[in-house]
Motif scaffolding. Structure first.
Motif, short mmCIF file in Angstrom:
data_model
loop_
_atom_site.label_atom_id
_atom_site.label_comp_id
_atom_site.label_asym_id
_atom_site.label_seq_id
_atom_site.Cartn_x
_atom_site.Cartn_y
_atom_site.Cartn_z
N ASN A 66 -2.83 -4.95 9.01
CA ASN A 66 -2.27 -3.89 8.18
C ASN A 66 -0.86 -4.23 7.71
O ASN A 66 -0.10 -4.88 8.41
CB ASN A 66 -2.25 -2.56 8.94
CG ASN A 66 -3.65 -1.98 9.09
OD1 ASN A 66 -4.56 -2.32 8.33
ND2 ASN A 66 -3.83 -1.12 10.07
N ALA A 67 -0.54 -3.74 6.52
CA ALA A 67 0.79 -3.90 5.94
C ALA A 67 1.01 -2.69 5.04
O ALA A 67 0.11 -1.86 4.90
CB ALA A 67 0.88 -5.20 5.14
N TYR A 68 2.20 -2.59 4.45
CA TYR A 68 2.44 -1.47 3.55
C TYR A 68 3.24 -1.92 2.33
O TYR A 68 4.30 -2.55 2.46
CB TYR A 68 3.18 -0.32 4.25
CG TYR A 68 3.27 0.89 3.36
CD1 TYR A 68 2.18 1.73 3.21
CD2 TYR A 68 4.42 1.17 2.63
CE1 TYR A 68 2.22 2.83 2.36
CE2 TYR A 68 4.49 2.28 1.78
CZ TYR A 68 3.38 3.10 1.66
OH TYR A 68 3.43 4.17 0.81
N TRP A 138 -3.32 1.29 4.56
CA TRP A 138 -3.70 2.71 4.54
C TRP A 138 -2.66 3.42 3.70
O TRP A 138 -1.47 3.34 4.00
CB TRP A 138 -3.72 3.28 5.95
CG TRP A 138 -4.85 2.75 6.78
CD1 TRP A 138 -4.79 1.73 7.68
CD2 TRP A 138 -6.21 3.20 6.77
NE1 TRP A 138 -6.03 1.53 8.23
CE2 TRP A 138 -6.93 2.42 7.69
CE3 TRP A 138 -6.90 4.19 6.06
CZ2 TRP A 138 -8.29 2.59 7.94
CZ3 TRP A 138 -8.25 4.36 6.30
CH2 TRP A 138 -8.94 3.57 7.23
N ASN A 140 -1.84 6.50 0.19
CA ASN A 140 -2.28 7.44 -0.84
C ASN A 140 -2.22 6.75 -2.20
O ASN A 140 -1.36 5.91 -2.43
CB ASN A 140 -1.40 8.70 -0.84
CG ASN A 140 0.10 8.37 -0.98
OD1 ASN A 140 0.51 7.22 -0.78
ND2 ASN A 140 0.90 9.36 -1.30
N LEU A 158 -6.49 9.70 -0.20
CA LEU A 158 -6.10 8.77 0.86
C LEU A 158 -7.17 7.71 0.98
O LEU A 158 -8.35 8.01 0.87
CB LEU A 158 -5.97 9.53 2.19
CG LEU A 158 -5.00 10.70 2.19
CD1 LEU A 158 -4.93 11.33 3.58
CD2 LEU A 158 -3.61 10.26 1.75
#
Lengths: 470, 470
Positions: A66-68, A138, A140, A158
């Motif tokens: 995971n990353a953002y 993950w 929006n 989402l």
């Protein structure tokens, strides 16, 4: 028990109205203040959270991390891949002012993150040793909707979006397929008890910028199709646009092969419409935030109800005790039915005397058994497992019974009035597909005759799944 | 091992540069394409994800449920609570166009969700039976930053925001304090090994619209303060603005008392600056995504390294095996040090022969022990627990040694040049506070002399904690 007539509009009478009512009455979601947006209420969010946790494990099992990445994307990024911007432009929300000033370059609120992630992949990938790069996020996302419907089509939703870069076409292709099969179809089948059809989208239905889109299609109880997740091979389109290149083992410079894949809060809508009935939701036990509710019918039963709650919790059952005996029992029972709790344990004063409880199986049409209190907690785990299996089997039977193989385009409209149709893709082709689209019927996906995944739309002998869709 | 001189600028030489370098070299984050935004890379996100999971458990233990509210807030909502809009307006990002058209009402990208949640609380709360209403949301928020700094101050950040409504002032007050103490200070102390000071903000430092703000303040290794989380009593300000009313047990109509509370990705910045040293990060074992790295120095040690990895994993240790023997050992060791992995196990060909390994304790200044392979896995869990305890104790000692009690305002500037100062609030007061603010020194919080939480700024005998802050 209170009359059930007033609880929900029957599905057979008006399915869309049933859907709206159940979302409101089971307290799953509300319309947001801005048209097309959604407030996910605690019960709806608890369902989403459990889907999310399971999906996260499945995605990590495929090696992704995971990353953002930022919400705001410079407008210029979106324009770099021509098909991509064309596919999305009518749906974009644009920030023009921030920090009290007009911005020099407008910012797009991400509709998906291919472009910004492409930019960073180009920076992070230098050599074949940096590949594969397997990322998931993950987040929006915003896609402006003119005809919104809660969970199915909202202006903000989402989701998780995976983005990967690989050294070869084959590796990217296999990864996109593995995500579709192991993570997506696996979760939908095992957790949601929804038997999905995995197949290849036609060129017409492909993601903007993809060379292949794999889809997981589910049948709703009105016979329509709902796309629950997609996994895309992007070929070298994005690596060309963003310069995602690498030095190969031999020292030569090559372009990477990328994929992207996503599932969203739409799965909650699919869950509602695939399993719900005229009494309310039906939540598969493996997913249910509350698997068992223990109801004290009268104050005299409270102590026993709480004790049973404790015994069930000790067996790792997700249990809630409802001892609000100041609210009418009938109303409470109907509410828990609406919420789709798999098992309901009712304990009244006479049960306390007889040391029994009434066990109601929501998922088996409300079947009722009288069970000795001493046996109750011991029997529940097996009943939950059994209910999960039966729910999937029933959904599969119902789906298969509603898929009609047809021999010509002319038979399609009738066949899809209450289910899906299958037809040889050779007989339909892109021209037939276009004609059916005018009648609101789409090719949901293509499979080989043995159910496996085609490598191209042009393979002979493919089967097209046709339906009306959400 | 490679010389360490080149790895990072020493903290003592230039702390801000050290901070920037460590974020880049440990691959925690990157600047986003839009000024002030942030890309959280997989290692940084893995740290955040573990903080998030622990916080989620702590918040649910206080009875709150997760929900999700929309990103876009109608501009008119923001205007309903006067102090609130005034506090936020310079930081807002505004969507003016969507779906290919100019919007009739501009939309604010949420800087926080008080207003939209207030609107829905008003809808959901009717009677005293609906209270308390305890909601939490994990989300991204946007506050435009002119002087951004990764993790500490970014135009978009990730956070949780709790919002609750209660029937009485006392209940709201107690809940806001419980969150600050049990969830926030608890996590910061137990998981992050950061001993925070919990106190009351002065009127000047309060959240826009709050009647009281409780803060958790942490000391960084340069002596500055960082606010790691806040919990607000909102009194009846938002319930008045949004009409969050309820019918009491006696039938009368009353206004609810609300709270809100938040922690964010800023905690990752705090972690870096509270524990990091000139060799890199230092991650507390309870938090570390990777607690132990097993390094095969040469190819001959690979099998043993993998076997040790398996043994550690079997004891629930989060372990990574680094057998990339085509990369220089020194470089790999320096990289793992940069990433702050608590324990490093080095296995070379001679170790294989002697059936030993070298165990390096990152958190104890790189102390090295030779350990028989047969004992290794058995010893690690206790070493990790010990390192966690020692890290907190060392951080507490370092903090306390740098807090200087002073007797007058004149002594404050020197006292805060390398730490914090404490001064009687009676001697300082709002006028002194304003004067110090001009010199870049702020009151971080107020405590009673016994360390407990004041009920008002006007209580006599309060102690003010003073510092320069991020």
């Amino acid at each position: 028990m209170a009359s059930r007539k007033a609880v929900l509009t029957p599905q057979a009478e008006n399915f869309p109205r049933w859907y709206q009512e159940i979302i409101a009455k089971a307290e799953l979601a509300d319309n947001g203040p801005v048209r097309g947006t959604m407030v996910i209420r605690p019960y709806g969010y608890a369902i989403w959270e459990r889907i999310q946790a399971d999906m996260d494990v499945r995605i990590k099992a495929q090696g992704a991390e995971n990353a953002y990445f930022p919400l705001f994307i410079p407008e210029s990024y979106m324009r770099r891949e021509a098909e991509h911007v064309e596919g999305f432009s009518p749906e974009l929300a644009v920030v023009t002012h921030a920090g009290g000033k007009e911005l020099e370059e407008p910012l797009i609120v991400r509709p998906t993150s291919e472009t910004v992630i492409g930019e960073y992949m180009a920076k992070w990938v230098q050599s074949f040793r940096d590949l594969p790069l397997l990322l998931n996020q993950w987040a929006n996302v915003v896609r402006w909707e003119l005809r919104p419907r809660l969970f199915l089509r909202t202006s903000e939703f989402l989701w998780q979006e995976g983005h990967t870069a690989h050294a070869s076409y084959e590796e990217a292709r296999d990864y996109a397929r593995r995500i579709a099969r192991e993570a997506y179809a696996g979760l939908m089948t095992d957790l949601l008890a929804i038997p999905v059809v995995l197949g290849r989208k036609t060129a017409r239905e492909r993601f903007a910028g993809a060379v292949n889109t794999i889809t997981a299609e589910a049948m709703m109880r009105d016979g329509k199709a709902l796309q629950l997740g997609t996994s895309h091979e992007l070929g070298q389109n994005f690596s060309r646009a963003f310069g995602i290149g690498f030095t190969g083992p031999g020292g030569g410079r090559e372009l990477a092969w990328t994929t992207s894949w996503g599932t969203s809060t739409r799965m909650v809508g699919g869950l509602i419409m695939a399993h719900g009935d005229d009494q309310g939701l039906r939540i598969p036990p493996a997913l249910a935030p509350v698997q068992v509710v223990v109801l004290a019918v009268k104050p005299e039963a409270r102590d026993v109800a709480r004790r049973m709650g404790g015994e069930l919790a000790a067996r790792q059952v997700r249990v809630t005790v409802d001892d609000r005996t100041d609210v009418a029992f009938g109303r409470r029972a109907v509410d828990w039915e609406l919420k789709g709790i798999p098992l309901r344990v009712e304990i009244g004063p006479r049960d306390v005397e007889a040391q029994t409880a009434v066990l109601v199986r929501r998922l088996a049409g409300g079947e009722r058994d009288v069970v000795p209190l001493a046996d109750l907690a011991g029997r529940v785990p097996a009943l939950l497992l059994q209910a999960q299996r039966e729910m999937l089997a029933a959904a599969r039977r119902a789906r298969d019974a509603r898929i009609t193989p047809v021999g010509s385009m002319a038979e399609v409209p009738e066949a899809v009035s209450e289910g899906w149709a299958t037809l040889d893709w050779d007989r339909l082709g892109p021209a037939g597909e276009l004609e059916l689209a005018d009648a609101g019927i789409t090719v949901r996906c293509l499979q080989r005759a043995d159910g496996s995944m085609p490598d191209s739309d042009a393979e002979p002998g493919l089967v097209a799944f046709l339906a009306r869709a959400y």
